[in-house]
Design a protein around this motif. Structure first.
Motif, PDB file in Angstrom:
ATOM      1  N   GLN A 237      21.002   3.708  29.389  1.00 58.03           N
ATOM      2  CA  GLN A 237      20.283   2.434  29.365  1.00 58.03           C
ATOM      3  C   GLN A 237      18.807   2.645  29.065  1.00 58.03           C
ATOM      4  OE1 GLN A 237      20.708   0.187  32.937  1.00 58.03           O
ATOM      5  NE2 GLN A 237      19.499  -1.556  32.203  1.00 58.03           N
ATOM      6  N   LEU A 238      18.216   3.663  29.726  1.00 59.89           N
ATOM      7  CA  LEU A 238      16.795   3.931  29.480  1.00 59.89           C
ATOM      8  C   LEU A 238      16.554   4.397  28.043  1.00 59.89           C
ATOM      9  CD1 LEU A 238      15.866   5.719  32.827  1.00 59.89           C
ATOM     10  CD2 LEU A 238      15.300   3.387  32.135  1.00 59.89           C
ATOM     11  N   ILE A 239      17.467   5.262  27.524  1.00 63.40           N
ATOM     12  CA  ILE A 239      17.304   5.721  26.136  1.00 63.40           C
ATOM     13  C   ILE A 239      17.420   4.552  25.166  1.00 63.40           C
ATOM     14  CG2 ILE A 239      18.394   7.113  24.329  1.00 63.40           C
ATOM     15  CD1 ILE A 239      19.107   9.154  26.506  1.00 63.40           C
ATOM     16  N   ALA A 240      18.428   3.665  25.448  1.00 58.79           N
ATOM     17  CA  ALA A 240      18.596   2.501  24.569  1.00 58.79           C
ATOM     18  C   ALA A 240      17.363   1.607  24.604  1.00 58.79           C
ATOM     19  CB  ALA A 240      19.843   1.725  24.978  1.00 58.79           C
ATOM     20  N   GLU A 241      16.862   1.394  25.862  1.00 57.32           N
ATOM     21  CA  GLU A 241      15.653   0.560  25.963  1.00 57.32           C
ATOM     22  C   GLU A 241      14.482   1.220  25.262  1.00 57.32           C
ATOM     23  OE1 GLU A 241      15.090  -0.061  30.091  1.00 57.32           O
ATOM     24  OE2 GLU A 241      16.765  -1.490  30.305  1.00 57.32           O
ATOM     25  N   ALA A 242      14.343   2.544  25.468  1.00 61.01           N
ATOM     26  CA  ALA A 242      13.238   3.238  24.787  1.00 61.01           C
ATOM     27  C   ALA A 242      13.406   3.193  23.275  1.00 61.01           C
ATOM     28  CB  ALA A 242      13.173   4.684  25.279  1.00 61.01           C
ATOM     29  N   THR A 243      14.664   3.364  22.801  1.00 58.34           N
ATOM     30  CA  THR A 243      14.917   3.300  21.358  1.00 58.34           C
ATOM     31  C   THR A 243      14.591   1.923  20.808  1.00 58.34           C
ATOM     32  OG1 THR A 243      16.663   4.952  21.604  1.00 58.34           O
ATOM     33  CG2 THR A 243      16.665   3.656  19.576  1.00 58.34           C
ATOM     34  N   ALA A 244      15.001   0.888  21.569  1.00 61.15           N
ATOM     35  CA  ALA A 244      14.702  -0.475  21.119  1.00 61.15           C
ATOM     36  C   ALA A 244      13.201  -0.709  21.049  1.00 61.15           C
ATOM     37  CB  ALA A 244      15.366  -1.484  22.062  1.00 61.15           C
ATOM     38  N   VAL A 245      12.505  -0.213  22.088  1.00 57.50           N
ATOM     39  CA  VAL A 245      11.044  -0.378  22.075  1.00 57.50           C
ATOM     40  C   VAL A 245      10.424   0.380  20.902  1.00 57.50           C
ATOM     41  CG1 VAL A 245       8.936   0.115  23.363  1.00 57.50           C
ATOM     42  CG2 VAL A 245      10.914  -0.820  24.547  1.00 57.50           C
ATOM     43  N   GLY A 246      10.965   1.601  20.665  1.00 63.16           N
ATOM     44  CA  GLY A 246      10.431   2.390  19.542  1.00 63.16           C
ATOM     45  C   GLY A 246      10.682   1.725  18.203  1.00 63.16           C
ATOM     46  N   LEU A 247      11.906   1.220  18.016  1.00 65.31           N
ATOM     47  CA  LEU A 247      12.209   0.531  16.757  1.00 65.31           C
ATOM     48  C   LEU A 247      11.350  -0.703  16.581  1.00 65.31           C
ATOM     49  CD1 LEU A 247      16.109   0.859  16.760  1.00 65.31           C
ATOM     50  CD2 LEU A 247      14.472   2.120  15.340  1.00 65.31           C
ATOM     51  N   SER A 248      11.151  -1.404  17.745  1.00 69.55           N
ATOM     52  CA  SER A 248      10.303  -2.600  17.647  1.00 69.55           C
ATOM     53  C   SER A 248       8.886  -2.227  17.220  1.00 69.55           C
ATOM     54  CB  SER A 248      10.304  -3.328  18.994  1.00 69.55           C
ATOM     55  OG  SER A 248       9.432  -4.439  18.968  1.00 69.55           O
ATOM     56  N   ARG A 249       8.367  -1.163  17.760  1.00 66.17           N
ATOM     57  CA  ARG A 249       7.012  -0.731  17.381  1.00 66.17           C
ATOM     58  C   ARG A 249       6.961  -0.246  15.932  1.00 66.17           C
ATOM     59  NH1 ARG A 249       4.972   2.518  22.806  1.00 66.17           N
ATOM     60  NH2 ARG A 249       4.955   0.680  24.203  1.00 66.17           N
ATOM     61  N   ILE A 250       8.065   0.436  15.506  1.00 67.99           N
ATOM     62  CA  ILE A 250       8.114   0.892  14.102  1.00 67.99           C
ATOM     63  C   ILE A 250       8.103  -0.311  13.161  1.00 67.99           C
ATOM     64  CG2 ILE A 250       9.605   2.010  12.405  1.00 67.99           C
ATOM     65  CD1 ILE A 250      10.437   3.936  14.637  1.00 67.99           C
ATOM     66  N   ALA A 251       8.911  -1.339  13.562  1.00 69.97           N
ATOM     67  CA  ALA A 251       8.945  -2.541  12.715  1.00 69.97           C
ATOM     68  C   ALA A 251       7.576  -3.199  12.652  1.00 69.97           C
ATOM     69  CB  ALA A 251       9.984  -3.515  13.265  1.00 69.97           C
ATOM     70  N   GLN A 252       6.890  -3.204  13.827  1.00 68.87           N
ATOM     71  CA  GLN A 252       5.548  -3.783  13.816  1.00 68.87           C
ATOM     72  C   GLN A 252       4.594  -2.941  12.973  1.00 68.87           C
ATOM     73  OE1 GLN A 252       4.352  -4.203  17.882  1.00 68.87           O
ATOM     74  NE2 GLN A 252       5.912  -5.791  18.348  1.00 68.87           N
ATOM     75  N   ALA A 253       4.773  -1.639  13.044  1.00 66.92           N
ATOM     76  CA  ALA A 253       3.887  -0.764  12.263  1.00 66.92           C
ATOM     77  C   ALA A 253       4.124  -0.908  10.765  1.00 66.92           C
ATOM     78  CB  ALA A 253       4.092   0.688  12.692  1.00 66.92           C
ATOM     79  N   ILE A 254       5.375  -1.165  10.375  1.00 67.74           N
ATOM     80  CA  ILE A 254       5.682  -1.329   8.937  1.00 67.74           C
ATOM     81  C   ILE A 254       4.956  -2.528   8.365  1.00 67.74           C
ATOM     82  CG2 ILE A 254       7.580  -1.870   7.342  1.00 67.74           C
ATOM     83  CD1 ILE A 254       9.351  -0.130   9.099  1.00 67.74           C
ATOM     84  N   GLN A 255       4.801  -3.552   9.229  1.00 67.51           N
ATOM     85  CA  GLN A 255       4.141  -4.769   8.750  1.00 67.51           C
ATOM     86  C   GLN A 255       2.637  -4.568   8.536  1.00 67.51           C
ATOM     87  OE1 GLN A 255       5.982  -7.328   7.876  1.00 67.51           O
ATOM     88  NE2 GLN A 255       7.808  -6.182   8.603  1.00 67.51           N
ATOM     89  N   GLN A 256       2.126  -3.501   9.041  1.00 67.46           N
ATOM     90  CA  GLN A 256       0.703  -3.240   8.867  1.00 67.46           C
ATOM     91  C   GLN A 256       0.420  -2.771   7.433  1.00 67.46           C
ATOM     92  OE1 GLN A 256      -1.529  -3.938  11.230  1.00 67.46           O
ATOM     93  NE2 GLN A 256       0.200  -4.634  12.549  1.00 67.46           N
ATOM     94  N   PRO A 257      -0.807  -2.880   6.988  1.00 63.33           N
ATOM     95  CA  PRO A 257      -1.153  -2.401   5.638  1.00 63.33           C
ATOM     96  C   PRO A 257      -0.841  -0.907   5.515  1.00 63.33           C
ATOM     97  CG  PRO A 257      -2.900  -3.785   6.509  1.00 63.33           C
ATOM     98  CD  PRO A 257      -1.953  -3.570   7.622  1.00 63.33           C
ATOM     99  N   SER A 258      -0.232  -0.519   4.385  1.00 64.04           N
ATOM    100  CA  SER A 258       0.172   0.861   4.071  1.00 64.04           C
ATOM    101  C   SER A 258       1.255   1.362   5.015  1.00 64.04           C
ATOM    102  CB  SER A 258      -1.036   1.827   4.146  1.00 64.04           C
ATOM    103  OG  SER A 258      -2.046   1.440   3.229  1.00 64.04           O
ATOM    104  N   GLY A 259       1.898   0.438   5.773  1.00 66.78           N
ATOM    105  CA  GLY A 259       2.953   0.841   6.694  1.00 66.78           C
ATOM    106  C   GLY A 259       4.171   1.329   5.957  1.00 66.78           C
ATOM    107  N   LYS A 260       4.474   0.661   4.816  1.00 69.66           N
ATOM    108  CA  LYS A 260       5.647   1.064   4.055  1.00 69.66           C
ATOM    109  C   LYS A 260       5.477   2.443   3.467  1.00 69.66           C
ATOM    110  CE  LYS A 260       6.706  -3.750   2.891  1.00 69.66           C
ATOM    111  NZ  LYS A 260       6.881  -4.712   1.795  1.00 69.66           N
ATOM    112  N   ASP A 261       4.289   2.732   2.997  1.00 63.75           N
ATOM    113  CA  ASP A 261       4.054   4.066   2.438  1.00 63.75           C
ATOM    114  C   ASP A 261       4.184   5.130   3.526  1.00 63.75           C
ATOM    115  OD1 ASP A 261       3.601   2.858   0.038  1.00 63.75           O
ATOM    116  OD2 ASP A 261       1.413   2.745   0.331  1.00 63.75           O
ATOM    117  N   ALA A 262       3.718   4.803   4.718  1.00 68.95           N
ATOM    118  CA  ALA A 262       3.814   5.777   5.811  1.00 68.95           C
ATOM    119  C   ALA A 262       5.266   6.034   6.179  1.00 68.95           C
ATOM    120  CB  ALA A 262       3.048   5.253   7.029  1.00 68.95           C
TER     121      ALA A 262
END
Length: 320
Positions: A237-262
């Motif tokens: 459960q903790l890994i899933a929650e951490a993974t979900a949080v990580g994916l959510s942050r990655i998705a937010q980071a992609i929306q940032q400028p030059s996020g796709k290139d990164a």
């Protein structure tokens, strides 16, 4: 003159003695718990209770004196033969009480001796119907049978048989030796039984302890498995929650400028890192048919990200 005085003195003394004798014959004091049987001219007249009584001199006579207290008579040892033909010597004590002084006086001559002889006869009869072993085990029952028989026989004598107690039973030496061997064997048998019972109880206790130990171990294993399962569940459960949080942050980071290139650069680095690990851990190295496939994979992942962003933007416009 002196002879006359001497005769008068003798006469006076004789008269005084006669008066004293008459008084003694006339006045009788009966002690407490006693009865005196009075005869008049040789025939029964009456029974005197405790207290002061006047009798007719030279006519009434106290023929018998009886105590109403409980009397203890020692019955001499007698030889008795048991039902299994073993001769034993028995000492006993007899307790009797006079309840009718008239019957005790005229019903039997010397009631104490009569009661003693009757007790011995009755005891021989009772012992003759009893085995040797029973004479020791059922002594109280034998005493009761003797008392019942004696009391019934002594009732016409004015005697009440209260108790009869066997004080000692003497056995022949040969029988004593046999009984000692028998008792020794019986004690050894009881000791063997006690030891076997102790060993059996010890085995039962050991098995019960082992059983309880197995139960405790199984309960501990069960609890351990439950705890481990709960731990793994919480870990997942903790890994899933951490993974979900990580994916959510990655998705937010992609929306940032030059996020796709990164993201593209990160995927390319992991792709190359995977090939480098294969080269270190295996004897043979796997190389893509076309090195340009690395770039194609990176480009494909970039297109997936773009498509996901377009869908997200369309959903946002429809909601607006």
């Amino acid at each position: 003159m002196e002879r006359f005085l001497d005769f008068g003195s003798l006469l006076a003394i004789g008269f005084a003695l006669a008066v004293v004798i008459i008084i003694l014959k006339t006045a009788r004091i009966v002690p407490q718990r006693s009865n005196f049987v009075v005869e008049r001219l040789g025939k029964y007249s009456r029974t005197l209770d405790s207290g002061f009584h006047i009798l007719i001199p030279f006519i009434d006579k106290v023929a018998y004196q009886h105590t109403l207290k409980e009397e203890v008579i020692d019955v001499p040892q007698q030889a008795c033969v048991t039902r299994d033909n073993i001769q034993v010597g028995i000492d006993a004590i007899l307790y009797i009480q006079v309840i009718d002084a008239h019957k005790a006086s005229y019903g039997v001559d010397h009631y104490r001796n009569a009661a003693t002889q009757l007790a011995q006869t009755t005891m021989r009869s009772v012992i003759g119907q009893t085995d040797l072993d029973k004479t020791f085990e059922e002594r109280a029952k034998i005493n009761e049978e003797v008392v019942r028989a004696l009391d019934e026989a002594a009732s016409p004598w004015g005697i009440k048989v209260l108790r009869y107690e066997i004080s000692d039973i003497e056995l022949p030496e040969s029988i004593k030796g046999a009984l000692e061997q028998q008792m020794r064997a019986e004690r050894e048998r009881r000791a063997a039984i006690a030891r076997s019972e102790g060993e059996r109880q010890a085995m039962i206790n050991v098995s019960e302890g082992q059983k309880q130990e197995v139960i405790n171990l199984s309960e501990a294993t069960k609890q351990k498995q439950i705890n481990e399962a709960e731990g793994r569940a919480q870990e997942i459960q903790l890994i899933a929650e951490a993974t979900a949080v990580g994916l959510s942050r990655i998705a937010q980071a992609i929306q940032q400028p030059s996020g796709k290139d990164a993201v593209s650069l990160r995927i390319a680095e992991q792709y190359v890192g995977a090939f480098s690990k294969l080269a270190r851990t295996n004897n043979s190295m796997i190389i893509p048919a076309e090195l340009s496939s690395i770039g194609g994979a990176v480009a494909g992942l970039s297109e997936v990200l773009k498509h996901a962003n377009r869908e997200k933007a369309g959903i946002g416009e429809r909601q607006g």
